[in-house]
Design a protein around this motif. Structure first.
Motif, PDB file in Angstrom:
ATOM      1  N   ASP A  38       0.754  -1.115  -0.045  1.00 58.58           N
ATOM      2  CA  ASP A  38       0.081   0.177  -0.006  1.00 58.58           C
ATOM      3  C   ASP A  38       0.772   1.073  -0.071  1.00 58.58           C
ATOM      4  OD1 ASP A  38      -1.861   2.090   0.402  1.00 58.58           O
ATOM      5  OD2 ASP A  38      -2.561   1.166   2.003  1.00 58.58           O
ATOM      6  N   PRO A  39       1.231   1.762  -1.042  1.00 58.26           N
ATOM      7  CA  PRO A  39       2.229   2.881  -1.112  1.00 58.26           C
ATOM      8  C   PRO A  39       1.867   4.157  -0.551  1.00 58.26           C
ATOM      9  CG  PRO A  39       2.170   1.722  -3.302  1.00 58.26           C
ATOM     10  CD  PRO A  39       1.001   1.115  -2.662  1.00 58.26           C
ATOM     11  N   PHE A  44       7.657   7.721   6.728  1.00 55.40           N
ATOM     12  CA  PHE A  44       9.271   7.461   6.670  1.00 55.40           C
ATOM     13  C   PHE A  44       9.832   8.103   7.939  1.00 55.40           C
ATOM     14  CE2 PHE A  44       8.029   7.029   2.259  1.00 55.40           C
ATOM     15  CZ  PHE A  44       8.815   6.111   1.868  1.00 55.40           C
ATOM     16  N   ARG A  45      10.867   7.817   8.538  1.00 51.83           N
ATOM     17  CA  ARG A  45      11.733   8.278   9.382  1.00 51.83           C
ATOM     18  C   ARG A  45      13.003   8.151   9.501  1.00 51.83           C
ATOM     19  NH1 ARG A  45       9.887   4.656  14.745  1.00 51.83           N
ATOM     20  NH2 ARG A  45      11.371   2.887  14.373  1.00 51.83           N
ATOM     21  N   ASP A  46      13.711   8.946  10.047  1.00 51.66           N
ATOM     22  CA  ASP A  46      15.202   8.911  10.160  1.00 51.66           C
ATOM     23  C   ASP A  46      15.942   8.657   8.799  1.00 51.66           C
ATOM     24  OD1 ASP A  46      15.071   8.930  12.955  1.00 51.66           O
ATOM     25  OD2 ASP A  46      15.042   6.907  13.048  1.00 51.66           O
ATOM     26  N   VAL A  47      15.460   9.473   7.752  1.00 49.53           N
ATOM     27  CA  VAL A  47      15.988   9.632   6.578  1.00 49.53           C
ATOM     28  C   VAL A  47      17.149  10.449   6.400  1.00 49.53           C
ATOM     29  CG1 VAL A  47      15.226   9.772   3.994  1.00 49.53           C
ATOM     30  CG2 VAL A  47      13.633   8.840   5.445  1.00 49.53           C
ATOM     31  N   SER A  48      18.040   9.910   5.849  1.00 48.78           N
ATOM     32  CA  SER A  48      19.415  10.812   5.406  1.00 48.78           C
ATOM     33  C   SER A  48      20.155  10.405   4.294  1.00 48.78           C
ATOM     34  CB  SER A  48      20.439  10.605   6.981  1.00 48.78           C
ATOM     35  OG  SER A  48      20.692   9.288   7.065  1.00 48.78           O
ATOM     36  N   VAL A  49      21.031  11.344   3.873  1.00 47.11           N
ATOM     37  CA  VAL A  49      21.901  10.998   2.705  1.00 47.11           C
ATOM     38  C   VAL A  49      23.224  10.791   3.143  1.00 47.11           C
ATOM     39  CG1 VAL A  49      22.709  12.107   0.405  1.00 47.11           C
ATOM     40  CG2 VAL A  49      20.156  12.456   1.263  1.00 47.11           C
ATOM     41  N   GLU A  58      14.091   4.406   7.373  1.00 43.17           N
ATOM     42  CA  GLU A  58      13.160   3.290   7.929  1.00 43.17           C
ATOM     43  C   GLU A  58      11.654   3.768   7.217  1.00 43.17           C
ATOM     44  OE1 GLU A  58      15.118   2.484  12.091  1.00 43.17           O
ATOM     45  OE2 GLU A  58      13.200   3.596  12.278  1.00 43.17           O
ATOM     46  N   VAL A  59      10.918   2.886   7.106  1.00 44.97           N
ATOM     47  CA  VAL A  59       9.651   2.910   6.299  1.00 44.97           C
ATOM     48  C   VAL A  59       8.686   2.024   7.030  1.00 44.97           C
ATOM     49  CG1 VAL A  59       9.920   1.156   4.330  1.00 44.97           C
ATOM     50  CG2 VAL A  59       8.400   3.188   4.239  1.00 44.97           C
ATOM     51  N   ASN A  60       7.389   2.564   7.196  1.00 41.33           N
ATOM     52  CA  ASN A  60       6.461   1.723   7.806  1.00 41.33           C
ATOM     53  C   ASN A  60       5.220   1.727   6.600  1.00 41.33           C
ATOM     54  OD1 ASN A  60       4.711   0.111   9.558  1.00 41.33           O
ATOM     55  ND2 ASN A  60       4.624   1.749  10.929  1.00 41.33           N
ATOM     56  N   SER A  61       4.382   0.766   6.503  1.00 45.14           N
ATOM     57  CA  SER A  61       3.468   0.851   5.795  1.00 45.14           C
ATOM     58  C   SER A  61       2.330  -0.392   6.015  1.00 45.14           C
ATOM     59  CB  SER A  61       3.764   0.360   4.194  1.00 45.14           C
ATOM     60  OG  SER A  61       4.254  -0.711   4.194  1.00 45.14           O
ATOM     61  N   LYS A  72      10.683  -0.662   9.147  1.00 46.27           N
ATOM     62  CA  LYS A  72      11.629  -1.509   8.484  1.00 46.27           C
ATOM     63  C   LYS A  72      12.879  -0.734   7.784  1.00 46.27           C
ATOM     64  CE  LYS A  72       9.633  -5.737   8.318  1.00 46.27           C
ATOM     65  NZ  LYS A  72      10.158  -6.624   8.937  1.00 46.27           N
ATOM     66  N   LYS A  73      14.168  -1.046   7.942  1.00 42.84           N
ATOM     67  CA  LYS A  73      15.109  -0.339   7.251  1.00 42.84           C
ATOM     68  C   LYS A  73      15.090  -0.355   5.746  1.00 42.84           C
ATOM     69  CE  LYS A  73      18.016  -2.661   9.777  1.00 42.84           C
ATOM     70  NZ  LYS A  73      19.101  -3.362  10.411  1.00 42.84           N
ATOM     71  N   PHE A  74      15.506   0.608   4.992  1.00 45.53           N
ATOM     72  CA  PHE A  74      15.669   0.716   3.569  1.00 45.53           C
ATOM     73  C   PHE A  74      16.976   1.598   3.437  1.00 45.53           C
ATOM     74  CE2 PHE A  74      13.619   5.045   4.013  1.00 45.53           C
ATOM     75  CZ  PHE A  74      14.303   5.690   3.148  1.00 45.53           C
ATOM     76  N   VAL A  75      17.354   1.165   2.212  1.00 43.03           N
ATOM     77  CA  VAL A  75      18.601   1.825   1.388  1.00 43.03           C
ATOM     78  C   VAL A  75      18.265   2.194   0.113  1.00 43.03           C
ATOM     79  CG1 VAL A  75      19.468  -0.301   0.855  1.00 43.03           C
ATOM     80  CG2 VAL A  75      21.032   1.714   1.233  1.00 43.03           C
ATOM     81  N   PHE A  76      18.503   3.360  -0.510  1.00 39.13           N
ATOM     82  CA  PHE A  76      18.361   3.491  -1.864  1.00 39.13           C
ATOM     83  C   PHE A  76      19.721   3.829  -2.725  1.00 39.13           C
ATOM     84  CE2 PHE A  76      17.460   7.117  -4.934  1.00 39.13           C
ATOM     85  CZ  PHE A  76      17.068   6.502  -5.829  1.00 39.13           C
ATOM     86  N   ASP A  77      20.158   3.368  -3.487  1.00 40.20           N
ATOM     87  CA  ASP A  77      21.486   3.641  -4.290  1.00 40.20           C
ATOM     88  C   ASP A  77      20.866   4.248  -5.508  1.00 40.20           C
ATOM     89  OD1 ASP A  77      23.412   3.643  -5.827  1.00 40.20           O
ATOM     90  OD2 ASP A  77      24.099   1.361  -5.275  1.00 40.20           O
ATOM     91  N   SER A  78      21.434   5.712  -5.470  1.00 35.36           N
ATOM     92  CA  SER A  78      20.862   6.394  -6.744  1.00 35.36           C
ATOM     93  C   SER A  78      21.983   6.139  -8.092  1.00 35.36           C
ATOM     94  CB  SER A  78      20.878   7.867  -6.283  1.00 35.36           C
ATOM     95  OG  SER A  78      22.321   8.174  -5.869  1.00 35.36           O
ATOM     96  N   LYS A  79      23.146   5.711  -7.720  1.00 39.59           N
ATOM     97  CA  LYS A  79      23.696   5.214  -9.044  1.00 39.59           C
ATOM     98  C   LYS A  79      23.305   4.227  -9.661  1.00 39.59           C
ATOM     99  CE  LYS A  79      28.207   7.204  -7.904  1.00 39.59           C
ATOM    100  NZ  LYS A  79      29.731   7.108  -8.167  1.00 39.59           N
ATOM    101  N   ARG A  80      22.722   3.192  -8.997  1.00 40.09           N
ATOM    102  CA  ARG A  80      22.066   2.043  -9.646  1.00 40.09           C
ATOM    103  C   ARG A  80      20.540   1.967  -9.502  1.00 40.09           C
ATOM    104  NH1 ARG A  80      23.941  -3.212  -7.230  1.00 40.09           N
ATOM    105  NH2 ARG A  80      22.852  -2.444  -5.331  1.00 40.09           N
TER     106      ARG A  80
END
Length: 120
Positions: A38-39, A44-49, A58-61, A72-80
């Motif tokens: 359910d997007p 979101f919390r504790d989001v940092s670059v 971290e994301v909750n849904s 839950k923890k998440f990571v986003f790799d902008s290069k990939r």
């Protein structure tokens, strides 16, 4: 005449430039949300670059039953252009200790987080 200051304030708020970090965080949130049941329920919390390429947070849904599953923890790799949500734990992120083996138990998630954080 009293409407002029209000309209001016609305215009100025809409014209505020966004920082590169804000744009990267928005891209990360969008990519992470696409992987959720359910997007529209994403919180979101504790989001940092980190190092201008990686976004950790971290994301909750909501799940299929309409209940929140917990952050839950998440990571986003902008290069990939890839986002990954940690499927195994709800423990808080410790960005300072990514290389100590305690970051998380999911091997794919840990590998992606370490690779992303190692970009120069």
């Amino acid at each position: 005449m009293t409407k002029s200051p209000i309209l001016l304030a609305i215009c100025l708020i809409g014209c505020v430039p966004t920082s590169p970090d804000a744009a990267l965080i928005d891209a990360a949130k969008s990519a992470v949300s696409r992987d959720l049941k359910d997007p529209s329920s994403a919180q979101f919390r504790d989001v940092s670059v980190i190092k201008q390429y990686c976004v950790f947070g971290e994301v909750n849904s909501k799940n299929s039953f309409g209940a929140f599953v917990g952050f839950k923890k998440f990571v986003f790799d902008s290069k990939r252009h890839k986002a990954m949500i940690d499927p195994t734990t709800n423990e808080p992120i410790d960005i300072d200790n990514l290389d100590d083996g305690k970051f998380q138990s999911g091997l794919d998630f840990t590998a992606m987080a370490l690779k992303c954080a190692d970009y120069a």
